[in-house]
Write a protein that holds these residues in place. Structure first.
Motif, PDB file in Angstrom:
ATOM      1  N   ASP A  27      40.177  -6.519  -7.062  1.00  0.00           N
ATOM      2  CA  ASP A  27      39.146  -6.087  -8.000  1.00  0.00           C
ATOM      3  C   ASP A  27      38.093  -5.270  -7.244  1.00  0.00           C
ATOM      4  O   ASP A  27      37.604  -5.706  -6.191  1.00  0.00           O
ATOM      5  CB  ASP A  27      38.489  -7.294  -8.674  1.00  0.00           C
ATOM      6  N   GLU A  29      34.496  -2.929  -7.707  1.00  0.00           N
ATOM      7  CA  GLU A  29      33.415  -2.305  -8.459  1.00  0.00           C
ATOM      8  C   GLU A  29      33.412  -0.827  -8.061  1.00  0.00           C
ATOM      9  O   GLU A  29      34.067  -0.459  -7.067  1.00  0.00           O
ATOM     10  CB  GLU A  29      32.080  -2.986  -8.165  1.00  0.00           C
ATOM     11  N   ASN A  84      37.540   2.748  -4.686  1.00  0.00           N
ATOM     12  CA  ASN A  84      37.417   3.048  -6.119  1.00  0.00           C
ATOM     13  C   ASN A  84      36.506   4.264  -6.233  1.00  0.00           C
ATOM     14  O   ASN A  84      35.283   4.164  -6.079  1.00  0.00           O
ATOM     15  CB  ASN A  84      36.828   1.863  -6.883  1.00  0.00           C
ATOM     16  N   GLU A  88      33.924   3.269 -13.118  1.00  0.00           N
ATOM     17  CA  GLU A  88      34.180   1.996 -13.799  1.00  0.00           C
ATOM     18  C   GLU A  88      34.881   1.029 -12.837  1.00  0.00           C
ATOM     19  O   GLU A  88      35.577   1.464 -11.924  1.00  0.00           O
ATOM     20  CB  GLU A  88      35.089   2.224 -15.012  1.00  0.00           C
ATOM     21  N   PRO A  89      34.749  -0.290 -13.073  1.00  0.00           N
ATOM     22  CA  PRO A  89      35.516  -1.246 -12.258  1.00  0.00           C
ATOM     23  C   PRO A  89      37.014  -0.982 -12.405  1.00  0.00           C
ATOM     24  O   PRO A  89      37.470  -0.495 -13.453  1.00  0.00           O
ATOM     25  CB  PRO A  89      35.151  -2.603 -12.860  1.00  0.00           C
ATOM     26  N   SER A  91      41.113  -2.610 -11.164  1.00  0.00           N
ATOM     27  CA  SER A  91      41.853  -3.706 -10.534  1.00  0.00           C
ATOM     28  C   SER A  91      43.336  -3.401 -10.554  1.00  0.00           C
ATOM     29  O   SER A  91      43.829  -2.654 -11.398  1.00  0.00           O
ATOM     30  CB  SER A  91      41.566  -5.037 -11.221  1.00  0.00           C
TER      31      SER A  91
END
Length: 100
Positions: A27, A29, A84, A88-89, A91
């Motif tokens: 995950d 951020e 990332n 947006e987050p 995963s």
């Protein structure tokens, strides 16, 4: 190696680790990264969200966008940092296979 990080760390959660596979949910951020690493095992990645990767590799950085559910596979020996690069987050599930 410095104890300070410029980016927040991605959060790994090991879902299964047995004699055959290790399955980890990652995950991120926005702006988070895995840290530089080398894959000792072949692996499959299954995005749980649309992912906007920046892959920092020995030859430079490259951007890769992968849609939710669009799985891909890589051999052992891949060396990179996964960031990332989106707003947006994101995963994904990483499945490392211990047997060929």
């Amino acid at each position: 190696m410095s104890q300070f990080r410029a980016r927040p760390p991605a959060v790994p959660t090991v879902l299964l680790d047995d004699a055959v596979v290790r399955i980890t949910r990652w995950d991120f951020e926005p702006g988070a990264d895995t840290g530089h690493h080398v894959h000792g095992l072949g692996y499959v990645v299954v995005p749980m969200t649309d992912c906007q990767f920046m892959l920092e590799e020995a030859g430079g950085s490259r951007r890769v966008d992968i849609a939710k559910g669009a799985a891909y596979r890589r051999e052992a020996g891949v060396e990179h940092n996964v960031v990332n690069a989106g707003s947006e987050p994101m995963s994904f599930i990483e499945i490392e296979y211990k047997q060929s």
